[in-house]
Design an enzyme around this catalytic site. Structure first.
Site, PDB file in Angstrom:
ATOM      1  N   SER A 146      -5.613   5.760   3.968  1.00  0.00           N
ATOM      2  CA  SER A 146      -4.633   4.956   4.684  1.00  0.00           C
ATOM      3  C   SER A 146      -4.902   5.088   6.170  1.00  0.00           C
ATOM      4  O   SER A 146      -5.464   6.085   6.633  1.00  0.00           O
ATOM      5  CB  SER A 146      -3.244   5.501   4.363  1.00  0.00           C
ATOM      6  OG  SER A 146      -2.333   5.140   5.368  1.00  0.00           O
TER       7      SER A 146
ATOM      8  N   ASP B  23       0.833  -1.210   0.000  1.00  0.00           N
ATOM      9  CA  ASP B  23       0.000   0.000   0.000  1.00  0.00           C
ATOM     10  C   ASP B  23       0.860   1.248   0.000  1.00  0.00           C
ATOM     11  O   ASP B  23       0.492   2.263  -0.593  1.00  0.00           O
ATOM     12  CB  ASP B  23      -0.910   0.001   1.224  1.00  0.00           C
ATOM     13  CG  ASP B  23      -2.161  -0.800   0.962  1.00  0.00           C
ATOM     14  OD1 ASP B  23      -2.054  -1.886   0.362  1.00  0.00           O
ATOM     15  OD2 ASP B  23      -3.246  -0.334   1.348  1.00  0.00           O
TER      16      ASP B  23
ATOM     17  N   GLU C  61      -6.643   4.459  -1.680  1.00  0.00           N
ATOM     18  CA  GLU C  61      -6.338   5.242  -0.476  1.00  0.00           C
ATOM     19  C   GLU C  61      -5.717   6.555  -0.909  1.00  0.00           C
ATOM     20  O   GLU C  61      -5.031   6.610  -1.921  1.00  0.00           O
ATOM     21  CB  GLU C  61      -5.341   4.489   0.409  1.00  0.00           C
ATOM     22  CG  GLU C  61      -5.926   3.275   1.073  1.00  0.00           C
ATOM     23  CD  GLU C  61      -4.939   2.587   2.000  1.00  0.00           C
ATOM     24  OE1 GLU C  61      -3.762   2.970   2.020  1.00  0.00           O
ATOM     25  OE2 GLU C  61      -5.366   1.654   2.698  1.00  0.00           O
TER      26      GLU C  61
HETATM   27 FE1  FES Z   1       2.686  -2.556   4.264  1.00  0.00          FE
HETATM   28 FE2  FES Z   1       2.211  -0.315   5.740  1.00  0.00          FE
HETATM   29  S1  FES Z   1       2.539  -0.475   3.601  1.00  0.00           S
HETATM   30  S2  FES Z   1       2.147  -2.397   6.341  1.00  0.00           S
END
Ligand code: FES
Length: 561
Positions: free
Chosen positions: A469, A86, A443
């Site tokens: 996020s 992410d 996000e």
């Molecule tokens: Fe993998 Fe935060 S991007 S845990």
């Protein structure tokens, strides 16, 4: 004759019968004596990829889990899934793959288990989507299983986390931080393997795992780089899976999911936790609503002083008692059902009875919480009749009313914020970023961090059908349902319209006469959206509303009470 005995008898054919000789050849080719196949066969699923730090230790953990299975008399069969970072995809088109990967990971685990007929499973998870994905698969499979979290990263100097880096980007853009300082943060904020160090989505879901009882309480938040303790946790997980675990829906039931919501709220966790619990509930056939989860959040004070709504990081939380102390405290305050089972065979209350009491700095007692107000709030109104979600614990403002500045993509909004066009008092609207619109419900950490980094966190709000996020803070309202791409009211907003947000009355209103809103929506035509083919096109066609977990059509409508 019970189903387990029947399975063992069928497995005996694999171990000795002539008709299964072909299958046995391949076990021999892997060095597995077919005589052992009468024992429990445990699928050991890791979500390792070498593309990110979050899951980087999982191959090592997988080996330790396999050792634990073998030592307990079982046969481990390791396999892997994909995983999407992410953080690295944040603010790029790649973020569209993140939520979609949740489905692909769940499907992979389901398919591997179906194909290889595992008796039990250990799922090793880390980065954000891998945790709910494993739980969704286990909810479908209802097999004996447990989950092991790969563990958080250590923080950088001064408890710096990846959130500080993103916010520094916004500050540097506005000339509020020298470039050298940003460079130094980039080099030091993430010192090694593990999931992001704040109570962002991954660690939020790690707390949920322990509250569900489907992980050994306390083992998940052992730091990824704490090799000895993590290896012990992995061997413990393997041994448990080779023993007599109950089927996974024993944990993924209404009680477990409500307990998980309490843990998420008490830890000041991410809005994504709500989306994922709704999805897991759908997969498990539990009729659980957004409002029920919001109800749990409303009655649960924030007990943990954790980044991003507090000061401390996961390593400090774990040292202070971590999830075991949090669960103990929630049970003591009747905010969680301590009688719920865990994979150890003991209840949550029994497992956590000897956990350290709150220290009053990192973890607070329920009588004197860190924050009285609910961490997560569902807002409704004519702009979000299906609901929307805000992380109240991370919002300085509780009320805001101002003119809309409308963008049809995250990129357009990011560009405007970076160019200094966002003005104090405004409400930024980012639409066509929902589950179907994006597709993939991106996000918006880079946008929200730019807003905060530019010093607008207390004067500008943002409303979107996308997600945030766990590191996002400020008055950021996401998950607006129905989404714009499906003709939701967000599609009718125009620049300069007044939007009113109130966390105390739980409302999100477009100040427009009802007939005018109706007329605009009647005129609305769905725009051409990118990513119409392949996995993205398929996802867009099948995905449901964020207020139901953004699961695919095949899962919707399968609830059992
Ligand atoms: Fe993998 Fe935060 S991007 S845990």
């Amino acid at each position: 004759m019970d189903s387990e005995t029947l399975r063992r008898r069928a497995r005996a054919g694999l171990a000795t019968g002539p008709e299964r000789a072909g299958a046995r050849s391949h076990f021999r080719a892997m060095g597995i004596d077919p005589a052992r196949l009468d024992g429990r066969i445990v699928g050991v699923c890791s979500t390792w990829t070498g593309t990110m730090p979050c899951n980087l230790n999982q191959l090592e953990l997988s080996r330790h889990v396999c050792d634990g299975v073998t030592e307990a008399g079982g046969v481990p069969l390791p396999f892997n899934t994909i995983a999407v970072s992410d953080n690295q995809s944040q603010g790029t088109p790649g973020m569209r793959a993140s939520l979609i990967s949740r489905e692909v990971i769940a499907d992979s685990i389901e398919l591997m288990t179906h194909a290889h007929d595992f008796d039990a499973l250990v799922c090793i998870v880390g980065c954000d989507k891998t945790v709910p994905a494993a739980l969704m698969a286990l909810a479908r499979l209802d097999k004996p299983a447990l989950v092991l979290y790969s563990g958080p990263m250590r923080a950088g100097p001064g408890n710096a986390t990846i959130q500080d880096v993103w916010e520094a980007v916004g500050a540097e853009e506005r000339g509020l931080m020298p470039r050298a300082e940003l460079d130094e943060l980039e080099r030091t904020a993430c010192p090694g393997a593990g999931t992001c160090a704040g109570q962002f989505t991954a660690n939020t879901m790690a707390v949920a795992l322990d509250c569900l009882g489907i992980a050994v309480p306390g083992d998940g938040l052992v730091a990824a780089v704490d090799l000895v303790a993590k290896a012990e946790a992995a061997r413990r997980a393997g041994a448990l899976a080779a023993g007599a675990l109950p089927p996974s829906r024993t944990f993924l039931d209404r009680r477990g999911l409500l307990n998980a919501m309490a843990g998420i709220a008490a830890s000041g966790g991410s809005t994504n936790g709500v989306l994922h619990l709704l999805a897991i509930a759908r997969e498990a056939g539990v009729a659980l609503t957004l409002d029920e989860l919001a109800g749990v959040a409303a009655r649960t004070p924030v007990l943990a002083n954790l980044v991003p709504s507090g000061r401390h990081v996961a390593g400090e939380f774990h040292e202070a008692g971590g999830t075991r102390s949090l669960i103990r405290e929630l049970a003591r305050g009747s905010l969680l059902d301590g009688a719920a089972p865990t994979v150890t065979g003991r209840s949550l209350a029994q497992e956590t009875a000897d956990a350290p009491p709150p220290d009053g700095e990192i973890l607070f007692p329920f009588e004197r919480p860190y924050k009285e107000t609910a961490a997560l709030v569902v807002l409704r109104g004519n702009l979000a009749p299906g609901g929307s979600l805000v992380k109240a614990a991370g919002a300085g403002l509780r009320r805001h009313r101002g003119p809309a500045r409308v963008f049809d993509s995250e990129e357009a909004c990011a560009e405007a914020v970076r160019a200094g066009l966002a003005q104090p008092g405004e409400v930024l609207v980012v639409r066509y970023e929902g589950p179907a619109g994006g597709p993939g419900m991106r996000e918006m950490l880079s946008v929200t961090s730019s807003v905060v980094g530019a010093g607008l966190g207390e004067s500008v709000a943002l409303v979107t059908d996308g997600r945030f996020s766990g590191a996002t803070r400020g008055l950021m309202i996401g998950h607006v349902a129905p989404e714009a791409a499906r003709g939701g009211p967000l599609a009718a907003v125009r620049d300069g319209d007044t939007i009113a947000i109130d966390l105390d009355t739980c409302t999100l209103e477009l100040e427009l006469p009802a007939e005018e809103l109706r007329a605009r929506l009647a005129e609305w035509r769905a725009p051409e959206l990118p990513y119409g083919s392949g996995v993205f096109g398929r996802y867009r066609a099948l995905v449901g509303s964020a207020s139901e977990g953004a699961v695919l059509a095949s899962t919707l409508g399968t609830e059992r009470v």
